[in-house]
Motif scaffolding. Sequence first.
Motif, short mmCIF file in Angstrom:
data_model
loop_
_atom_site.label_atom_id
_atom_site.label_comp_id
_atom_site.label_asym_id
_atom_site.label_seq_id
_atom_site.Cartn_x
_atom_site.Cartn_y
_atom_site.Cartn_z
N VAL A 265 14.60 -3.04 -1.31
CA VAL A 265 15.34 -3.80 -0.31
C VAL A 265 16.84 -3.53 -0.41
CG1 VAL A 265 15.85 -6.13 0.55
CG2 VAL A 265 13.53 -5.55 -0.21
N ALA A 266 17.37 -3.41 -1.61
CA ALA A 266 18.80 -3.14 -1.78
C ALA A 266 19.17 -1.80 -1.14
CB ALA A 266 19.18 -3.16 -3.26
N ALA A 267 18.35 -0.78 -1.36
CA ALA A 267 18.61 0.53 -0.77
C ALA A 267 18.53 0.46 0.76
CB ALA A 267 17.62 1.56 -1.30
N ALA A 268 17.53 -0.26 1.26
CA ALA A 268 17.39 -0.41 2.72
C ALA A 268 18.64 -1.06 3.30
CB ALA A 268 16.15 -1.23 3.04
N GLY B 238 21.38 0.46 6.06
CA GLY B 238 21.40 -0.16 7.38
C GLY B 238 20.02 -0.40 7.98
N ILE B 239 19.02 -0.46 7.13
CA ILE B 239 17.65 -0.70 7.59
C ILE B 239 17.33 -2.18 7.39
CG2 ILE B 239 15.21 -0.16 7.23
CD1 ILE B 239 16.23 2.55 5.98
N THR B 240 16.93 -2.85 8.44
CA THR B 240 16.53 -4.25 8.34
C THR B 240 15.12 -4.31 7.79
OG1 THR B 240 17.90 -4.85 10.23
CG2 THR B 240 16.12 -6.37 9.65
N VAL B 241 14.93 -5.13 6.75
CA VAL B 241 13.61 -5.35 6.17
C VAL B 241 13.27 -6.81 6.38
CG1 VAL B 241 12.21 -5.33 4.05
CG2 VAL B 241 13.96 -3.57 4.42
N CYS B 242 12.08 -7.07 6.88
CA CYS B 242 11.69 -8.46 7.07
C CYS B 242 10.20 -8.63 6.81
CB CYS B 242 12.04 -8.93 8.48
SG CYS B 242 11.22 -8.00 9.76
N ARG C 123 0.82 -1.22 0.00
CA ARG C 123 0.00 0.00 0.00
C ARG C 123 0.85 1.27 0.00
NH1 ARG C 123 -3.63 -2.79 4.29
NH2 ARG C 123 -4.89 -4.07 2.91
N THR C 124 1.96 1.26 0.70
CA THR C 124 2.86 2.41 0.72
C THR C 124 4.18 1.99 0.11
OG1 THR C 124 1.84 3.38 2.69
CG2 THR C 124 4.10 4.04 2.21
N ALA C 125 4.68 2.78 -0.84
CA ALA C 125 5.95 2.49 -1.49
C ALA C 125 7.11 3.03 -0.67
CB ALA C 125 5.97 3.10 -2.89
N PHE C 126 8.21 2.28 -0.65
CA PHE C 126 9.43 2.68 0.05
C PHE C 126 10.60 2.65 -0.93
CE2 PHE C 126 6.67 1.47 3.50
CZ PHE C 126 6.95 2.42 4.46
N PRO C 127 10.66 3.64 -1.85
CA PRO C 127 11.80 3.71 -2.77
C PRO C 127 13.04 4.26 -2.03
CG PRO C 127 10.34 5.57 -3.12
CD PRO C 127 9.68 4.68 -2.10
N ARG C 128 14.18 4.18 -2.68
CA ARG C 128 15.44 4.65 -2.10
C ARG C 128 15.33 6.07 -1.53
NH1 ARG C 128 20.69 3.39 -2.45
NH2 ARG C 128 20.28 1.71 -3.93
N GLU C 129 14.71 6.98 -2.29
CA GLU C 129 14.63 8.38 -1.86
C GLU C 129 13.90 8.52 -0.52
OE1 GLU C 129 13.45 7.26 -4.90
OE2 GLU C 129 15.29 7.76 -5.96
N LEU C 130 12.82 7.77 -0.34
CA LEU C 130 12.08 7.84 0.92
C LEU C 130 12.91 7.23 2.05
CD1 LEU C 130 9.60 8.46 2.63
CD2 LEU C 130 8.64 6.25 1.89
N LEU C 131 13.49 6.07 1.81
CA LEU C 131 14.29 5.42 2.85
C LEU C 131 15.45 6.32 3.30
CD1 LEU C 131 14.34 1.82 1.37
CD2 LEU C 131 13.04 2.60 3.37
N ALA C 132 16.08 6.99 2.35
CA ALA C 132 17.19 7.88 2.68
C ALA C 132 16.74 9.08 3.49
CB ALA C 132 17.88 8.34 1.39
N ALA C 133 15.47 9.44 3.40
CA ALA C 133 14.92 10.58 4.14
C ALA C 133 14.45 10.20 5.53
CB ALA C 133 13.77 11.20 3.34
N LEU C 134 14.66 8.95 5.93
CA LEU C 134 14.21 8.46 7.24
C LEU C 134 15.41 8.04 8.08
CD1 LEU C 134 11.18 6.33 6.01
CD2 LEU C 134 11.16 8.71 6.81
N PRO C 135 16.14 9.00 8.66
CA PRO C 135 17.39 8.69 9.36
C PRO C 135 17.22 7.84 10.62
CG PRO C 135 16.76 10.97 9.74
CD PRO C 135 15.82 10.43 8.70
#
Length: 132
Positions: free
Chosen positions: A84-87, A91-95, A55-67
């Motif tokens: 997932v590669a960007a996460a 250093g963000i764990t995705v599961c 439902r919500t997209a998490f592209p590289r740009e968004l992940l990088a904006a979430l320190p």
Amino acid sequence: MRIAVLDDYQDVARDYADWASLPAEVEFFHDTIKDQDRLAQRLQPFDVIAAMRERTAFPRELLAALPNLKLLVTTGMRNAAIDVAAARELGITVCGTGSGSAPARSWGPTAELTWGLIFALVRDIPGQDRSI
């Protein structure tokens, strides 16, 4: 620690776990924000995000904006909306969780895995393990 539960448009996620027992602030969001800038602003303070499928997209740009983001949990083993590669690079764990039946409970393995990962973060279990 702050936890965001996203896209809970049916207002049911609150009943799937004993969120109050966590030493964390949990906030449930019942809407979906598509604008990436507004979404980043909303999610910046959170350490953990529980996402409901794609439902919500998490592209590289968004992940990088979430320190503050350390853990991104999704229902299911795959979520095409998460980079997932960007996460991993950030250093963000995705599961996610596999499907399975839980006949004795109304909730399933997703909640169990989420609790385990949240407890690991809250108690710094990986860090404590490394220090031994």
